[in-house]
Motif scaffolding. Structure first.
Motif, mmCIF file in Angstrom:
data_model
loop_
_atom_site.group_PDB
_atom_site.id
_atom_site.type_symbol
_atom_site.label_atom_id
_atom_site.label_comp_id
_atom_site.label_asym_id
_atom_site.label_seq_id
_atom_site.Cartn_x
_atom_site.Cartn_y
_atom_site.Cartn_z
ATOM 1 N N LEU A 133 3.184 -5.170 -12.003
ATOM 2 C CA LEU A 133 3.931 -5.809 -10.606
ATOM 3 C C LEU A 133 2.569 -6.470 -9.736
ATOM 4 C CD1 LEU A 133 6.253 -6.392 -8.788
ATOM 5 C CD2 LEU A 133 5.611 -4.112 -7.803
ATOM 6 N N ILE A 134 1.512 -5.610 -9.595
ATOM 7 C CA ILE A 134 0.610 -6.347 -8.825
ATOM 8 C C ILE A 134 -0.094 -7.650 -9.458
ATOM 9 C CG2 ILE A 134 -2.059 -5.872 -7.971
ATOM 10 C CD1 ILE A 134 -0.897 -2.513 -8.172
ATOM 11 N N LYS A 135 -0.259 -7.812 -10.762
ATOM 12 C CA LYS A 135 -0.648 -8.689 -11.435
ATOM 13 C C LYS A 135 0.266 -9.896 -11.453
ATOM 14 C CE LYS A 135 -4.062 -6.509 -14.481
ATOM 15 N NZ LYS A 135 -4.094 -5.579 -15.743
ATOM 16 N N ALA A 136 1.515 -9.624 -11.477
ATOM 17 C CA ALA A 136 2.621 -10.685 -11.618
ATOM 18 C C ALA A 136 2.863 -11.354 -10.103
ATOM 19 C CB ALA A 136 4.178 -10.209 -11.992
ATOM 20 N N ALA A 137 2.353 -10.373 -9.266
ATOM 21 C CA ALA A 137 2.632 -11.027 -7.927
ATOM 22 C C ALA A 137 1.115 -11.558 -7.291
ATOM 23 C CB ALA A 137 2.980 -9.945 -6.717
ATOM 24 N N LYS A 138 0.193 -11.179 -7.978
ATOM 25 C CA LYS A 138 -1.125 -11.745 -7.644
ATOM 26 C C LYS A 138 -1.346 -11.568 -6.139
ATOM 27 C CE LYS A 138 -0.969 -15.835 -10.942
ATOM 28 N NZ LYS A 138 0.315 -15.903 -11.396
ATOM 29 N N MET A 139 -1.099 -10.259 -5.887
ATOM 30 C CA MET A 139 -1.863 -9.838 -4.433
ATOM 31 C C MET A 139 -2.041 -8.477 -4.630
ATOM 32 S SD MET A 139 2.396 -9.819 -2.621
ATOM 33 C CE MET A 139 2.566 -11.453 -2.858
ATOM 34 N N PRO A 140 -2.544 -8.087 -3.293
ATOM 35 C CA PRO A 140 -2.866 -6.721 -3.314
ATOM 36 C C PRO A 140 -1.684 -6.094 -2.548
ATOM 37 C CG PRO A 140 -4.209 -7.717 -1.623
ATOM 38 C CD PRO A 140 -3.613 -8.619 -2.473
ATOM 39 N N ILE A 141 -0.952 -4.894 -2.934
ATOM 40 C CA ILE A 141 0.376 -4.340 -2.219
ATOM 41 C C ILE A 141 0.105 -3.173 -1.730
ATOM 42 C CG2 ILE A 141 2.528 -3.415 -3.114
ATOM 43 C CD1 ILE A 141 2.403 -5.181 -5.503
ATOM 44 N N ALA A 142 0.573 -3.152 -0.292
ATOM 45 C CA ALA A 142 0.535 -2.158 0.603
ATOM 46 C C ALA A 142 1.771 -1.313 0.312
ATOM 47 C CB ALA A 142 0.608 -2.480 2.013
ATOM 48 N N ALA A 143 1.419 -0.061 0.060
ATOM 49 C CA ALA A 143 2.685 0.851 -0.299
ATOM 50 C C ALA A 143 2.305 2.377 0.117
ATOM 51 C CB ALA A 143 3.091 0.747 -1.821
ATOM 52 N N PRO A 144 3.201 2.925 0.983
ATOM 53 C CA PRO A 144 3.418 4.324 1.190
ATOM 54 C C PRO A 144 4.252 4.668 0.075
ATOM 55 C CG PRO A 144 4.817 2.977 2.804
ATOM 56 C CD PRO A 144 4.201 2.171 1.947
ATOM 57 N N SER A 145 4.323 6.180 0.234
ATOM 58 C CA SER A 145 5.506 6.708 -0.705
ATOM 59 C C SER A 145 6.810 6.297 -0.184
ATOM 60 C CB SER A 145 5.305 8.204 -0.535
ATOM 61 O OG SER A 145 5.171 8.597 1.051
ATOM 62 N N ALA A 146 7.711 5.920 -1.080
ATOM 63 C CA ALA A 146 9.019 5.267 -0.821
ATOM 64 C C ALA A 146 9.918 6.353 -0.376
ATOM 65 C CB ALA A 146 9.377 4.472 -2.003
ATOM 66 N N ASN A 147 9.576 6.995 0.845
ATOM 67 C CA ASN A 147 10.730 7.998 1.268
ATOM 68 C C ASN A 147 10.903 7.674 2.879
ATOM 69 O OD1 ASN A 147 7.844 9.313 0.954
ATOM 70 N ND2 ASN A 147 8.674 10.275 2.726
ATOM 71 N N LEU A 148 11.851 8.068 3.164
ATOM 72 C CA LEU A 148 12.009 8.037 4.983
ATOM 73 C C LEU A 148 10.828 8.964 5.570
ATOM 74 C CD1 LEU A 148 15.889 8.255 5.257
ATOM 75 C CD2 LEU A 148 14.513 6.165 5.719
ATOM 76 N N SER A 149 10.281 8.666 6.590
ATOM 77 C CA SER A 149 9.155 9.245 7.176
ATOM 78 C C SER A 149 9.292 10.668 7.340
ATOM 79 C CB SER A 149 8.692 8.285 8.464
ATOM 80 O OG SER A 149 7.424 9.100 8.768
ATOM 81 N N GLY A 150 8.583 11.664 6.991
ATOM 82 C CA GLY A 150 8.541 12.814 7.165
ATOM 83 C C GLY A 150 9.617 13.820 5.919
ATOM 84 N N THR A 151 10.074 12.871 5.179
ATOM 85 C CA THR A 151 10.857 13.667 4.079
ATOM 86 C C THR A 151 10.013 13.806 2.873
ATOM 87 O OG1 THR A 151 11.878 11.546 3.351
ATOM 88 C CG2 THR A 151 12.941 12.851 5.156
ATOM 89 N N PRO A 152 10.419 14.759 1.859
ATOM 90 C CA PRO A 152 9.893 14.697 0.439
ATOM 91 C C PRO A 152 9.608 13.390 -0.330
ATOM 92 C CG PRO A 152 11.422 16.588 0.699
ATOM 93 C CD PRO A 152 11.789 15.559 1.913
ATOM 94 N N SER A 153 8.447 13.449 -0.878
ATOM 95 C CA SER A 153 8.133 11.878 -1.445
ATOM 96 C C SER A 153 9.101 11.613 -2.596
ATOM 97 C CB SER A 153 6.569 12.044 -1.884
ATOM 98 O OG SER A 153 5.681 11.858 -0.584
ATOM 99 N N PRO A 154 9.379 10.537 -3.054
ATOM 100 C CA PRO A 154 10.063 10.244 -4.231
ATOM 101 C C PRO A 154 9.625 10.266 -5.426
ATOM 102 C CG PRO A 154 9.655 8.165 -3.288
ATOM 103 C CD PRO A 154 8.805 9.302 -2.543
#
Ligand code: TXA
Ligand code: MG
Length: 342
Positions: A133-154
């Protein structure tokens, strides 16, 4: 907004699907994707408007910085002002992999991505879909864990969909993640370097490469201490299910005694009680009992999904047996302590 879920081939992620995801990122949208640790909620790291959407979708406090994901070494240089030699050694040994390093940020990294800090956290994930994905998008990707803030990570695409259905553009579904806990975060600008968040790469593994390092011990902070916090993520409630979490320590027989007493106590109050145990032959008479696994690796892999699962069953109290704090055990206990905070 319709959230599209695309099933990804893990050996050979499909080019057409990656192109669709890349287009969304180029247009400033949000794409969740699997990594070897947990799912990330990604945006173009160099586009402040796109990064802002991550904070909005998660309900994440603006001063909690994000990790920037890259897919090759040459992508690091433009993001940072200087690469210390000890960082080079760690990257050579552990990248791609579950290790995040802190550097002084360069001018191209927007302040919103770093929560206003002059430092930037970078990692190179070891997951085919994430890298492609990073290569296809040709950009650095900012990414926190994809959960609502404070809840267990996905740790599964279904967790991401649960938290963000209708709120993000796309989820790349790569099945369950392998490690299950987030990356080790290490500050390379202190002397010696400091582990800010323990993870799969243990203190011992790091010390073998660069010698003695320090460990930031998280304790519950008072409001007036917050300004002194090194990693802003530490001051917020984390990994917390809706249920109250109680950690139970001691020898095997002590734990058993304590857990049985707690089950009786809370049952009397009419509460729904669950136990997360290390003992396969437990015999507990709780509303739900979850065996956590025989190794630290299998406990880590299941931890967050078990917490989420118990929430769906409307459990009020979760009693969790502590694990020995060696290697990956330090990371497991770090997450459990945070989950148990009020
Ligand atoms: O495994 C992982 O690291 C996953 C996957 C998606 O890569 N990501 C992840 O991101 O766990 P997040 O945002 O949930 O956690 C990042 C942690 C937070 O505790 C944050 O405060 C800390 O890293 N952090 C990020 N940038 C920082 C910085 N410049 N200084 C200090 N701490 C930083
Ligand atoms: Mg997180």
């Amino acid at each position: 907004m319709l959230t599209r879920v695309l099933k990804m081939g893990l050996k050979k992620p499909e080019k057409a699907k990656l192109q669709e995801a890349a287009m969304i990122l180029k247009n400033g949208g949000l794409v969740a994707f699997p990594t070897e640790t947990v799912y990330g909620l990604g945006a173009n790291a160099l586009n402040p408007k796109a990064v802002k959407k991550i904070f909005q979708a998660k309900g994440r406090p603006a001063d909690n910085p994000l990790i920037i994901h890259i897919a090759s070494m040459k992508e690091l240089k433009p993001l940072v002002t200087h690469i210390p030699s000890s960082a080079r050694k760690l990257m050579e040994k552990f990248w791609p992999g579950p290790l995040t390093l802190l550097f002084k940020k360069s001018a191209i990294v927007p302040k919103i991505a770093t929560g206003g800090l002059s430092t930037v956290a970078v990692r190179m994930p070891a997951h085919k879909v994430a890298c492609a994905l990073i290569k296809a998008a040709k950009m650095p990707i900012a990414a926190p864990s994809a959960n609502l803030s404070g809840t267990p990570s996905p740790t599964d695409a279904s967790h991401v969909l649960h938290d963000f259905d209708g709120k993000i553009d796309m989820i790349l579904d790569g099945g369950k993640t392998h490690i299950g806990l987030e990356s080790t975060v290490i500050d390379m600008m202190t002397s010696p370097p400091t582990i800010l968040r323990p993870g799969k790469i243990s203190r011992g593994q790091i010390e073998k490469v660069i010698g003695g390092i320090a460990m930031h011990t998280h304790t519950k902070l008072q409001p007036d201490e917050i300004v002194k916090v090194k990693s802003p993520g530490m001051k917020y409630r984390h990994y917390a299910p809706k249920a109250k979490v109680i950690l139970v320590d001691g020898s095997k027989s002590e734990k058993k005694k304590k857990i049985n007493a707690l089950i009786t106590h809370y049952k009397k109050q009419g509460k729904k009680v669950a136990v997360m145990t290390l003992d396969k032959n437990h015999g507990y008479s709780a509303d739900a009992v979850k065996y956590m696994g025989a190794t630290h690796a299998s406990i880590a892999r299941r931890l967050f999904s078990t917490l989420r699962d118990l929430d769906h069953r409307s459990i009020d109290i979760i009693l969790i047996e502590t694990v020995p704090e060696k290697g990956l055990g330090a990371a497991i206990m770090n997450r459990l302590r945070r989950a148990a905070e009020e």
